[in-house]
Write a protein that holds these residues in place. Structure first.
Motif, short mmCIF file in Angstrom:
data_model
loop_
_atom_site.label_atom_id
_atom_site.label_comp_id
_atom_site.label_asym_id
_atom_site.label_seq_id
_atom_site.Cartn_x
_atom_site.Cartn_y
_atom_site.Cartn_z
N GLY A 26 1.13 -1.11 -0.06
CA GLY A 26 0.39 -0.28 0.54
C GLY A 26 1.20 1.43 0.02
O GLY A 26 1.82 1.48 0.62
N ILE A 27 0.26 2.36 -0.62
CA ILE A 27 1.12 3.84 -0.41
C ILE A 27 -0.10 4.40 -0.45
O ILE A 27 -1.18 4.83 -0.75
CB ILE A 27 2.11 3.44 -1.55
CG1 ILE A 27 2.49 5.48 -1.67
CG2 ILE A 27 0.51 3.57 -3.10
CD1 ILE A 27 3.40 5.22 -2.95
N TYR A 28 -0.31 5.35 0.32
CA TYR A 28 -1.56 6.40 0.60
C TYR A 28 -0.76 8.23 0.40
O TYR A 28 1.24 7.99 0.95
CB TYR A 28 -1.85 6.74 1.33
CG TYR A 28 -3.12 7.51 1.72
CD1 TYR A 28 -3.95 7.93 1.26
CD2 TYR A 28 -2.94 8.13 2.84
CE1 TYR A 28 -4.86 8.51 1.50
CE2 TYR A 28 -3.64 9.69 3.10
CZ TYR A 28 -5.22 9.58 2.12
OH TYR A 28 -5.91 10.36 2.44
N TYR A 29 -0.91 9.16 0.35
CA TYR A 29 -0.23 10.64 0.29
C TYR A 29 -1.70 11.51 1.19
O TYR A 29 -2.83 10.85 0.97
CB TYR A 29 -0.23 11.49 -1.14
CG TYR A 29 -0.51 11.35 -1.48
CD1 TYR A 29 -1.93 12.97 -1.55
CD2 TYR A 29 -2.00 10.79 -2.87
CE1 TYR A 29 -3.62 13.03 -2.32
CE2 TYR A 29 -2.98 10.58 -3.32
CZ TYR A 29 -3.22 11.94 -3.30
OH TYR A 29 -5.18 12.21 -3.97
N SER A 30 -1.00 12.51 1.72
CA SER A 30 -1.33 13.04 2.98
C SER A 30 -0.52 14.26 3.56
O SER A 30 0.55 14.42 2.76
CB SER A 30 -2.18 12.67 4.04
OG SER A 30 -3.46 13.24 4.67
N SER A 31 -1.65 15.29 4.11
CA SER A 31 -0.28 16.81 4.68
C SER A 31 -0.29 15.52 6.05
O SER A 31 0.10 14.85 6.28
CB SER A 31 -1.77 16.60 5.66
OG SER A 31 -0.77 18.40 6.95
N ALA A 32 1.23 16.20 6.12
CA ALA A 32 2.75 15.64 6.61
C ALA A 32 2.57 15.41 7.81
O ALA A 32 2.53 14.38 8.92
CB ALA A 32 3.76 16.89 6.51
N PRO A 33 2.02 15.83 9.27
CA PRO A 33 1.12 16.10 10.31
C PRO A 33 0.62 14.92 10.51
O PRO A 33 0.52 14.36 11.33
CB PRO A 33 0.90 17.23 10.93
CG PRO A 33 1.41 18.73 10.16
CD PRO A 33 1.33 17.55 8.00
N GLU A 34 -0.29 14.07 8.97
CA GLU A 34 -1.33 13.64 9.58
C GLU A 34 -0.22 11.73 9.21
O GLU A 34 -1.29 11.07 9.54
CB GLU A 34 -2.33 13.48 8.44
CG GLU A 34 -3.16 14.93 8.63
CD GLU A 34 -4.44 14.87 7.85
OE1 GLU A 34 -5.65 15.08 8.32
OE2 GLU A 34 -4.26 15.18 6.66
N VAL A 35 0.51 11.66 8.58
CA VAL A 35 1.83 10.77 8.31
C VAL A 35 2.52 10.67 9.41
O VAL A 35 3.40 9.61 9.81
CB VAL A 35 2.22 10.90 6.86
CG1 VAL A 35 2.87 9.97 6.49
CG2 VAL A 35 0.13 10.59 5.70
N VAL A 36 3.92 11.60 9.33
CA VAL A 36 5.03 11.46 9.62
C VAL A 36 5.16 11.05 11.16
O VAL A 36 5.96 9.86 11.47
CB VAL A 36 5.28 12.92 10.45
CG1 VAL A 36 7.71 12.70 10.75
CG2 VAL A 36 6.13 13.56 8.35
N GLY A 37 4.28 11.24 12.14
CA GLY A 37 3.67 10.70 13.29
C GLY A 37 3.04 9.45 14.03
O GLY A 37 3.91 9.24 14.97
N GLN A 38 2.28 8.97 12.83
CA GLN A 38 2.23 7.91 12.50
C GLN A 38 2.71 6.86 13.08
O GLN A 38 3.66 6.81 12.71
CB GLN A 38 1.48 8.06 11.61
CG GLN A 38 0.02 8.33 11.23
CD GLN A 38 -0.84 8.14 12.33
OE1 GLN A 38 -1.54 7.49 12.62
NE2 GLN A 38 -1.55 9.19 12.73
N CYS A 39 2.52 5.20 13.87
CA CYS A 39 2.82 4.62 14.44
C CYS A 39 2.83 3.43 13.57
O CYS A 39 3.51 2.47 13.38
CB CYS A 39 2.79 4.05 15.67
SG CYS A 39 2.73 5.26 17.13
#
Length: 342
Positions: free
Chosen positions: A238-251
């Motif tokens: 899988g691959i997805y794009y979004s606003s950086a704060p919604e992605v970078v800190g995810q576990c």
């Protein structure tokens, strides 16, 4: 000493005292008007150490509806409680559209239809939106208040150094269908996206990454970013794009470095990368410097969209945007995971 001499000496003393007080008063007046001494002496005791704007702002009283970009959600969470403390009579209410998903485009449409006082957007205004406003007898104004980046999320187990913008485009237009084509494993790619009409992030991606080309037939459309990230977390390809704060800190997902060229891959996170097994005690942070300098290749500005109609809605929108540009407002934008614009 004779009474006459005493009188003369008293007169001299009174005159001397008057001249001295006059000189002291003149000096004090000059300092007050030229160096701000009096202002400092008085205001330091009576004003809290906040931006001057906070004390001069003239916010209208009442309840004001606003809406728009889902990217703004972390900012709203930080901003609204603070504004409520400062101006309890200035009440804000986030309003979802009656039909369709919330997003930058729907927020601007609601603003044009007089359903909102102002709106929030993760993209700039379009020409047709300016034209629609003029047809309704007013104009629209956009005020940039922060910087965001688009981050790419993949499954944590996917081993790949990163992607160029051209490779990312080819994945989402269907020209690249296997991770092996971009130095990854022999594994089919499953690209996820929200639908084009559902938000400024998708519109920005389509215009700036796909360059006007259509999404490929392999793209799976998911209603929300939360759902899409869950799918990527359990789908090895899988691959997805979004606003950086919604992605970078995810576990549950891994953010990928991006670049204009294969030897210029820049991570959206601050290095060194924090292993996901350390999450949530330790989380990756935004590469703020890379976003500010433009070294990271996909950044954008966040806007407050204001209706220029000379009414209280305009005053509310401008006051909201201007406060976000104060130091206190910019610090809260940083706290929400975005990058300050000033």
């Amino acid at each position: 000493m004779s009474p006459k001499n005493e009188t003369n000496e008293t007169g001299v003393l009174v005159l001397t005292l008057a001249i001295t007080l006059g000189l002291v008063g003149s000096v004090f007046w000059w300092l007050a008007n030229n160096s701000g001494v009096i202002d400092n002496l008085t205001t330091n005791q009576s004003r809290p150490p906040q931006d001057t704007y906070t004390h001069k702002v003239n916010l209208p009283s009442g309840l004001y509806s606003y809406g728009g970009s889902t990217t703004w959600a972390p900012i709203r969470k930080q901003i609204e409680p603070e504004m409520q403390k400062l101006w309890p009579k200035f009440q804000l209410r986030y309003t979802d559209p009656t039909t369709g998903a919330p997003g930058s485009g729907t927020g601007i449409k609601m603003l044009l239809d007089n359903q909102l006082a102002f709106s929030q957007s993760s993209r700039s205004l379009k020409d047709d939106e300016f034209q629609k406003a003029q047809q309704r007898g007013f104009t629209l104004k956009e005020i940039p208040v922060g910087i965001d980046g688009i981050a790419i999320a993949v499954n944590p187990n996917l081993q790949i150094p990163g992607l160029t913008l051209a490779q990312l485009k080819d994945i989402y237009t269907g020209k690249i269908t296997n991770w092996q084509q971009v130095k990854g494993p022999n594994l089919a790619i499953t690209p996820y996206s929200r639908r084009l009409e559902e938000g400024g992030t998708i519109e920005f991606f389509a215009e700036n990454i796909l360059e006007g080309e259509k999404f490929g037939s392999k793209v799976k459309f998911i209603p929300t970013t939360t759902q899409a990230l869950r799918e990527v977390a359990k789908n090895p390809g899988g691959i997805y794009y979004s606003s950086a704060p919604e992605v970078v800190g995810q576990c549950g997902v891994k953010p990928l470095p991006l670049g204009r060229k294969p030897d210029q891959l820049i991570p959206p996170y601050k290095q060194p990368f924090v292993p996901l097994q350390n999450c949530p005690k330790q989380r990756n942070q935004i590469n703020a410097l890379g976003f500010q300098t433009g070294e990271y290749p996909v950044t954008r500005r966040l806007f407050v969209i204001i209706k220029q109609n000379g009414q209280s809605d305009q005053l509310a929108g401008e006051a909201y945007a201007n406060w976000l540009l104060t130091n206190q407002g910019q610090e809260l934008i940083t706290k929400a995971g975005f990058v300050r614009i000033r």
